[in-house]
Write a protein that holds these residues in place. Structure first.
Motif, short mmCIF file in Angstrom:
data_model
loop_
_atom_site.label_atom_id
_atom_site.label_comp_id
_atom_site.label_asym_id
_atom_site.label_seq_id
_atom_site.Cartn_x
_atom_site.Cartn_y
_atom_site.Cartn_z
N LYS A 1 2.56 51.75 -16.69
CA LYS A 1 3.02 50.30 -18.62
C LYS A 1 4.44 50.64 -18.50
N PRO A 2 4.91 49.24 -18.82
CA PRO A 2 6.28 49.13 -18.82
C PRO A 2 6.91 50.60 -19.40
N PHE A 3 6.40 50.50 -20.49
CA PHE A 3 6.70 51.58 -22.63
C PHE A 3 6.49 52.85 -21.17
N THR A 4 5.97 53.39 -20.27
CA THR A 4 5.47 54.70 -20.08
C THR A 4 6.37 54.56 -19.72
N ARG A 5 6.79 53.84 -17.98
CA ARG A 5 7.71 54.02 -17.04
C ARG A 5 9.50 54.11 -17.82
N ARG A 6 9.26 53.93 -18.94
CA ARG A 6 10.30 53.70 -19.59
C ARG A 6 11.12 55.51 -20.60
N VAL A 7 9.49 55.21 -21.02
CA VAL A 7 9.93 56.87 -21.70
C VAL A 7 9.99 57.82 -20.89
N ILE A 8 9.58 57.97 -19.38
CA ILE A 8 9.64 59.33 -18.03
C ILE A 8 10.77 59.06 -17.36
N HIS A 9 11.53 57.96 -17.84
CA HIS A 9 13.00 58.00 -17.17
C HIS A 9 14.39 58.03 -18.56
N ILE A 10 13.56 57.62 -19.79
CA ILE A 10 14.30 58.14 -20.98
C ILE A 10 14.51 59.50 -21.07
N ILE A 11 13.13 60.00 -21.18
CA ILE A 11 12.98 62.08 -21.03
C ILE A 11 13.41 62.41 -19.68
N LYS A 12 13.57 62.20 -18.75
CA LYS A 12 14.29 62.69 -17.35
C LYS A 12 16.14 62.39 -17.66
N GLN A 13 17.03 61.52 -18.43
CA GLN A 13 18.30 61.42 -19.22
C GLN A 13 18.47 62.44 -19.70
N VAL A 14 17.57 63.35 -20.35
CA VAL A 14 18.09 64.48 -21.62
C VAL A 14 18.62 65.37 -20.90
N PRO A 15 19.91 66.18 -21.25
CA PRO A 15 20.99 66.74 -20.51
C PRO A 15 20.50 67.81 -20.31
N PRO A 16 20.62 68.84 -20.06
CA PRO A 16 20.01 70.29 -20.37
C PRO A 16 21.14 70.44 -21.32
N GLY A 17 20.76 71.35 -22.71
CA GLY A 17 21.39 71.69 -23.76
C GLY A 17 21.25 70.89 -24.95
N LYS A 18 20.40 69.65 -24.37
CA LYS A 18 20.35 68.53 -25.85
C LYS A 18 18.58 68.38 -26.14
N VAL A 19 18.50 67.57 -26.79
CA VAL A 19 17.02 67.74 -27.52
C VAL A 19 16.96 65.97 -27.73
N MET A 20 15.80 65.37 -28.09
CA MET A 20 15.49 64.31 -28.50
C MET A 20 14.22 64.46 -29.55
N SER A 21 14.18 63.96 -29.79
CA SER A 21 12.78 63.93 -30.62
C SER A 21 12.17 62.72 -30.30
N TYR A 22 10.45 63.11 -30.62
CA TYR A 22 9.87 61.85 -29.75
C TYR A 22 9.93 60.18 -30.71
N GLY A 23 9.70 60.90 -31.12
CA GLY A 23 10.78 59.41 -32.38
C GLY A 23 12.10 58.57 -31.66
N GLY A 24 12.39 59.37 -31.39
CA GLY A 24 14.14 59.04 -30.62
C GLY A 24 13.89 58.87 -29.44
N VAL A 25 13.25 59.33 -28.51
CA VAL A 25 12.82 58.60 -27.55
C VAL A 25 11.61 57.72 -27.69
N ALA A 26 11.13 57.23 -28.32
CA ALA A 26 10.30 55.95 -28.44
C ALA A 26 11.54 54.97 -28.79
N ARG A 27 12.19 55.06 -29.61
CA ARG A 27 13.29 53.58 -30.32
C ARG A 27 13.90 53.25 -28.72
N ALA A 28 14.23 54.47 -27.88
CA ALA A 28 15.42 54.13 -27.13
C ALA A 28 14.24 53.88 -26.20
N ALA A 29 12.70 53.98 -25.86
CA ALA A 29 12.09 52.75 -25.16
C ALA A 29 11.89 51.39 -25.65
N GLY A 30 12.20 51.31 -26.78
CA GLY A 30 11.93 49.94 -26.95
C GLY A 30 10.93 49.76 -27.62
#
Length: 110
Positions: free
Chosen positions: A2-31
């Motif tokens: 699904k497109p949402f799943t693809r976006r989530v995977i892409h976003i998580i891969k973009q989180v750089p070392p030394g940084k974090v995102m919340s589950y909700g932050g990933v969901a927001r960024a994925a639309g």
């Protein structure tokens, strides 16, 4: 996939070392801002297959959400290895370490 799943995977891969995102932050960024639990499911089922930096995703309070001792300790260790300060209880200062991404458009996936 699904497109949402693809976006989530892409976003998580973009989180750089030394940084974090919340589950909700990933969901927001994925639309889909209300899909934090879906992000949890995606991480659980696809982290190994897609080599996702799962340890960089925490809850909205800035805490490691895994409460099983071995999983908690592994996530804490991996974050600390990247220079993230994690309290004994598993809390991260989101003001200092949170990675922000604007919402993705579907055409940005590739």
């Amino acid at each position: 996939m699904k497109p949402f799943t693809r976006r989530v995977i892409h976003i998580i891969k973009q989180v750089p070392p030394g940084k974090v995102m919340s589950y909700g932050g990933v969901a927001r960024a994925a639309g889909s801002p209300r899909a934090a639990r879906q992000v949890v499911r995606i991480l659980h089922s696809m982290s190994r297959k897609y080599n996702l930096p799962w340890h960089r995703i925490i809850n909205a309070k800035g805490e490691i959400a895994i409460r099983r001792e071995s999983g908690f300790e592994q996530q804490k260790f991996l974050l600390e290895e990247e220079g993230v300060d994690v309290s004994t209880g598993g809390r991260v200062d989101l003001g200092r370490y949170e990675h922000h991404m604007p919402p993705m458009l579907e055409e940005e996936e590739g």
